[in-house]
Design a protein around this motif. Sequence first.
Motif, mmCIF file in Angstrom:
data_model
loop_
_atom_site.group_PDB
_atom_site.id
_atom_site.type_symbol
_atom_site.label_atom_id
_atom_site.label_comp_id
_atom_site.label_asym_id
_atom_site.label_seq_id
_atom_site.Cartn_x
_atom_site.Cartn_y
_atom_site.Cartn_z
ATOM 1 N N UNK A 13 -4.788 10.809 7.095
ATOM 2 C CA UNK A 13 -4.999 10.317 5.976
ATOM 3 C C UNK A 13 -3.460 9.566 5.715
ATOM 4 N N UNK A 14 -3.459 8.945 5.045
ATOM 5 C CA UNK A 14 -1.898 7.856 4.976
ATOM 6 C C UNK A 14 -1.700 8.440 3.528
ATOM 7 N N UNK A 15 -0.196 8.258 3.545
ATOM 8 C CA UNK A 15 -0.108 7.749 1.856
ATOM 9 C C UNK A 15 1.290 7.033 1.529
ATOM 10 N N UNK A 16 1.325 6.638 0.331
ATOM 11 C CA UNK A 16 2.318 6.360 0.181
ATOM 12 C C UNK A 16 2.898 6.601 -0.509
ATOM 13 N N UNK A 17 4.031 5.328 0.823
ATOM 14 C CA UNK A 17 5.325 6.096 1.308
ATOM 15 C C UNK A 17 5.615 6.185 2.717
ATOM 16 N N UNK A 18 4.735 6.686 3.506
ATOM 17 C CA UNK A 18 4.686 7.389 4.387
ATOM 18 C C UNK A 18 5.542 6.433 5.686
ATOM 19 N N UNK A 47 -1.501 -4.882 7.447
ATOM 20 C CA UNK A 47 -2.914 -4.510 7.752
ATOM 21 C C UNK A 47 -3.495 -2.988 6.715
ATOM 22 N N UNK A 48 -4.749 -3.183 7.383
ATOM 23 C CA UNK A 48 -5.040 -1.885 6.420
ATOM 24 C C UNK A 48 -5.390 -0.481 6.543
ATOM 25 N N UNK A 49 -5.393 0.690 5.747
ATOM 26 C CA UNK A 49 -6.532 1.853 7.531
ATOM 27 C C UNK A 49 -6.860 2.529 6.110
ATOM 28 N N UNK A 50 -7.539 3.524 6.843
ATOM 29 C CA UNK A 50 -8.319 4.213 6.267
ATOM 30 C C UNK A 50 -8.415 5.385 6.989
ATOM 31 N N UNK A 51 -9.300 6.730 6.488
ATOM 32 C CA UNK A 51 -9.131 7.655 7.338
ATOM 33 C C UNK A 51 -10.856 8.526 7.930
ATOM 34 N N UNK A 52 -10.946 8.562 9.595
ATOM 35 C CA UNK A 52 -12.144 8.096 9.724
ATOM 36 C C UNK A 52 -12.874 9.743 9.408
ATOM 37 N N UNK A 68 -13.702 5.483 1.784
ATOM 38 C CA UNK A 68 -13.473 3.656 1.287
ATOM 39 C C UNK A 68 -11.890 4.122 0.884
ATOM 40 N N UNK A 69 -11.037 4.568 0.363
ATOM 41 C CA UNK A 69 -9.779 4.701 -0.684
ATOM 42 C C UNK A 69 -9.005 4.765 0.718
ATOM 43 N N UNK A 70 -8.056 4.011 1.015
ATOM 44 C CA UNK A 70 -6.439 3.939 2.596
ATOM 45 C C UNK A 70 -5.951 3.578 1.308
ATOM 46 N N UNK A 172 -8.233 17.544 6.638
ATOM 47 C CA UNK A 172 -8.960 15.594 6.625
ATOM 48 C C UNK A 172 -9.208 15.428 5.152
ATOM 49 N N UNK A 173 -10.670 16.877 5.142
ATOM 50 C CA UNK A 173 -11.015 16.456 2.994
ATOM 51 C C UNK A 173 -9.980 16.436 2.857
ATOM 52 N N UNK A 174 -9.305 17.443 2.170
ATOM 53 C CA UNK A 174 -8.460 18.077 1.104
ATOM 54 C C UNK A 174 -7.135 17.011 0.984
ATOM 55 N N UNK A 175 -6.899 16.084 1.842
ATOM 56 C CA UNK A 175 -5.704 15.066 1.871
ATOM 57 C C UNK A 175 -6.105 14.281 2.125
ATOM 58 N N UNK A 176 -7.286 13.546 1.450
ATOM 59 C CA UNK A 176 -8.356 12.881 1.268
ATOM 60 C C UNK A 176 -8.388 12.936 -0.226
#
Length: 221
Positions: A13-18, A47-52, A68-70, A172-176
Amino acid sequence: MSDPLPMFPLGTVVFPGMSVPLHVFEDRYRMLVNHLLTVEDPAARVFGTVAIREGYEVGDHGAQSVYRMGCVLQLTEVERRDDGTFDIVAVARERLMLEEMQRGVDFPQGVVALVPEPEVEVPDDLLDKARATFTAFRVAMTELQGDPFSGTLPRDPDYLAWTLSALTPLPLAERQSLLEAENATERLRLVTRLLTEELRAINVIPSLPATQVARTAWSPN
């Protein structure tokens, strides 16, 4: 966004600012990077990214289930290797909601909608509690395996919420869930609760957090 956005799903999971370093070796994502390099304006090399959620990001026939959210990523650094692969760095900007994933001719593309961050007034006591909880977690982790973090925490509530979300080693799920939190107030409440649970685990089973960090700490690969 009106036009499909190139997409690069990741196992994190990627967060804004990273800042996100990536080694790009698969053909379709090499073509994605080559496409971005044709864009004249560096600010438009996005480009966009979402977590698998499950599956994997390599291989033409690998099944994937993605969140769905990335985030929108802006390409900022590119190094082309002799073997045709790339080492790149991208910076995460605003959040996105993936409405449809398309295979695309050369690389995956997505129909996405941008998700602006709502402006909210974050209570001072919540800011203080979030900072104190992270500091306690940092001290506990330093005693177990050395200080895994560096730098100082930002004062701005939005940046603080994103920074704590990015630094906290969680599944992963908690980061999402942190990425999907409605605003900075909800995100700080959630990350504070999750950090408190990690601190309890440290006190109950001292060997557990180091194992968790080794398994779930953020990695761009």
